[in-house]
Motif scaffolding. Sequence first.
Motif, PDB file in Angstrom:
ATOM      1  N   VAL A 143      -6.618   5.242   4.577  1.00  0.00           N
ATOM      2  CA  VAL A 143      -5.218   4.868   4.364  1.00  0.00           C
ATOM      3  C   VAL A 143      -5.061   4.161   3.025  1.00  0.00           C
ATOM      4  N   LYS A 144      -6.038   3.361   2.656  1.00  0.00           N
ATOM      5  CA  LYS A 144      -5.992   2.656   1.367  1.00  0.00           C
ATOM      6  C   LYS A 144      -5.943   3.654   0.211  1.00  0.00           C
ATOM      7  N   LEU A 145      -6.690   4.748   0.304  1.00  0.00           N
ATOM      8  CA  LEU A 145      -6.684   5.757  -0.754  1.00  0.00           C
ATOM      9  C   LEU A 145      -5.339   6.476  -0.847  1.00  0.00           C
ATOM     10  N   ILE A 146      -4.718   6.736   0.289  1.00  0.00           N
ATOM     11  CA  ILE A 146      -3.389   7.352   0.271  1.00  0.00           C
ATOM     12  C   ILE A 146      -2.360   6.395  -0.324  1.00  0.00           C
ATOM     13  N   VAL A 147      -2.449   5.133   0.040  1.00  0.00           N
ATOM     14  CA  VAL A 147      -1.542   4.121  -0.494  1.00  0.00           C
ATOM     15  C   VAL A 147      -1.627   4.082  -2.021  1.00  0.00           C
ATOM     16  N   GLU A 148      -2.818   4.290  -2.566  1.00  0.00           N
ATOM     17  CA  GLU A 148      -2.979   4.309  -4.022  1.00  0.00           C
ATOM     18  C   GLU A 148      -2.213   5.478  -4.639  1.00  0.00           C
ATOM     19  N   GLN A 149      -2.212   6.624  -3.967  1.00  0.00           N
ATOM     20  CA  GLN A 149      -1.479   7.770  -4.515  1.00  0.00           C
ATOM     21  C   GLN A 149       0.031   7.542  -4.460  1.00  0.00           C
ATOM     22  N   PHE A 150       0.505   6.901  -3.399  1.00  0.00           N
ATOM     23  CA  PHE A 150       1.913   6.537  -3.356  1.00  0.00           C
ATOM     24  C   PHE A 150       2.256   5.573  -4.492  1.00  0.00           C
ATOM     25  N   ALA A 151       1.351   4.638  -4.756  1.00  0.00           N
ATOM     26  CA  ALA A 151       1.579   3.683  -5.842  1.00  0.00           C
ATOM     27  C   ALA A 151       1.721   4.409  -7.177  1.00  0.00           C
ATOM     28  N   ALA A 152       0.890   5.432  -7.405  1.00  0.00           N
ATOM     29  CA  ALA A 152       0.975   6.197  -8.651  1.00  0.00           C
ATOM     30  C   ALA A 152       2.310   6.925  -8.758  1.00  0.00           C
ATOM     31  N   LEU A 153       2.734   7.559  -7.664  1.00  0.00           N
ATOM     32  CA  LEU A 153       4.035   8.244  -7.657  1.00  0.00           C
ATOM     33  C   LEU A 153       5.166   7.274  -7.943  1.00  0.00           C
ATOM     34  N   HIS A 154       5.165   6.156  -7.252  1.00  0.00           N
ATOM     35  CA  HIS A 154       6.253   5.190  -7.403  1.00  0.00           C
ATOM     36  C   HIS A 154       6.282   4.583  -8.804  1.00  0.00           C
ATOM     37  N   ALA A 155       5.120   4.252  -9.331  1.00  0.00           N
ATOM     38  CA  ALA A 155       5.066   3.653 -10.669  1.00  0.00           C
ATOM     39  C   ALA A 155       5.587   4.628 -11.721  1.00  0.00           C
ATOM     40  N   ALA A 156       5.211   5.901 -11.606  1.00  0.00           N
ATOM     41  CA  ALA A 156       5.616   6.899 -12.601  1.00  0.00           C
ATOM     42  C   ALA A 156       7.112   7.193 -12.560  1.00  0.00           C
ATOM     43  N   THR A 157       7.756   6.917 -11.439  1.00  0.00           N
ATOM     44  CA  THR A 157       9.180   7.241 -11.284  1.00  0.00           C
ATOM     45  C   THR A 157      10.030   5.995 -11.058  1.00  0.00           C
ATOM     46  N   TRP A 158       9.469   4.821 -11.336  1.00  0.00           N
ATOM     47  CA  TRP A 158      10.165   3.564 -11.068  1.00  0.00           C
ATOM     48  C   TRP A 158      11.487   3.509 -11.840  1.00  0.00           C
ATOM     49  N   GLY A 159      12.530   3.135 -11.116  1.00  0.00           N
ATOM     50  CA  GLY A 159      13.838   2.987 -11.745  1.00  0.00           C
ATOM     51  C   GLY A 159      14.575   4.294 -11.991  1.00  0.00           C
ATOM     52  N   THR A 160      14.092   5.401 -11.450  1.00  0.00           N
ATOM     53  CA  THR A 160      14.773   6.688 -11.627  1.00  0.00           C
ATOM     54  C   THR A 160      16.193   6.615 -11.076  1.00  0.00           C
ATOM     55  N   LYS A 161      17.158   7.005 -11.893  1.00  0.00           N
ATOM     56  CA  LYS A 161      18.563   6.998 -11.498  1.00  0.00           C
ATOM     57  C   LYS A 161      19.020   8.424 -11.169  1.00  0.00           C
ATOM     58  N   ALA A 162      20.201   8.504 -10.565  1.00  0.00           N
ATOM     59  CA  ALA A 162      20.718   9.808 -10.151  1.00  0.00           C
ATOM     60  C   ALA A 162      20.808  10.765 -11.331  1.00  0.00           C
ATOM     61  N   GLU A 163      21.249  10.267 -12.487  1.00  0.00           N
ATOM     62  CA  GLU A 163      21.398  11.157 -13.633  1.00  0.00           C
ATOM     63  C   GLU A 163      20.055  11.613 -14.203  1.00  0.00           C
TER      64      GLU A 163
END
Length: 352
Positions: A143-163
């Motif tokens: 589960v810790k390894l999966i959580v790391e992949q979610f962290a990568a996704l979230h960090a790369a798209t942080w603050g993404t707006k609708a536009e």
Amino acid sequence: MSESPDLPRVTDEVTAEWLLPKIGLQKAKIETKRVIAGTASLILKTVTPEEENAGEKKAPLNICVKGGFNPDMLAAYPFVLGLYTRELDFYANVAPKVPQLNLPKVLWSGKTSKNAIIVMEDVAANSGYVFADPVDTWSVDRVKLIVEQFAALHAATWGTKAEDAPWLDDHYEEAVLGLCAMWDAIVLAEDRPPVPEYMKDKEKMIPAIKTWFATRDPKFGCILHGDAHIGNTAWSEQTKTPMIVDWQIIHRGSCFTDIAYYIMTALTIEDRKAYEKDLIDHYLAKLHEFGGPKLSREDPGVMEEYRKSLMAGYSWVLCPYTMQKKERVWAIVSRLVSAMEDHNPVELLVKE
């Protein structure tokens, strides 16, 4: 990704004539190994090329053709076509920005107003990946390894707006509320998993769901997997690596939606109680390491947002057995009830 007017709509239409040009072949022997029915259908095939390359025959390909091959489901739940389309958009628009994600190789994809199909490598055959079943649980280390992949996704798209991502709409909210419209037939049916009485009360739960949608804190906003339960992950003993699959419900929202949902579904109740905080801490550390903000469980709003995000798991209480098998729904709901009792997200939302 290509536009095509003639995508197959049933498995028998995935013929050699249709498939081979999509993967750059003219002549090959095709064997269908298995068809896996679900919200989307997976057609697993082995393709053995007959033409030669520099005097040698090309190696066989193990591929997965994924799309909407159940016309009855599409007729009953029209919103699922948007799920198929959105997964194609994920691979085209988001995946290239997140190199840390471990994903299958996409060979071809196409969509029309009636279907959307991805042809990708069969990672089970090629790399030994075994897809998790929601009735099972994983170890804390996995589960810790999966959580790391979610962290990568979230960090790369942080603050993404609708536009920034106009192809992402409010489909998630619409799908959940669409299931709420069938409340009596699903939640109150006789063969549904046991839940506390308040979790059956649509006069309480539907407003709580709507409040959750309306009060997700934008400061935690990013692009989510959106359906982050254990059944959408796989593990390879060959490579000792996990993989996140089924990107059909990708949407913008609070990062803790993926994290709370995954921890709740993937661990035994006992492991969740014992290691939940450690996993949240690990996620937050990796989020910052991958370029996201530096956050702590002690920061204002963090644990409140995590608690609210457990509402994502309520979709399993709303899930008809035509979309997930009964034993899977019962397994996940039992873990959800325990987490809801520990964190009281409904009580928190009612106070909003």
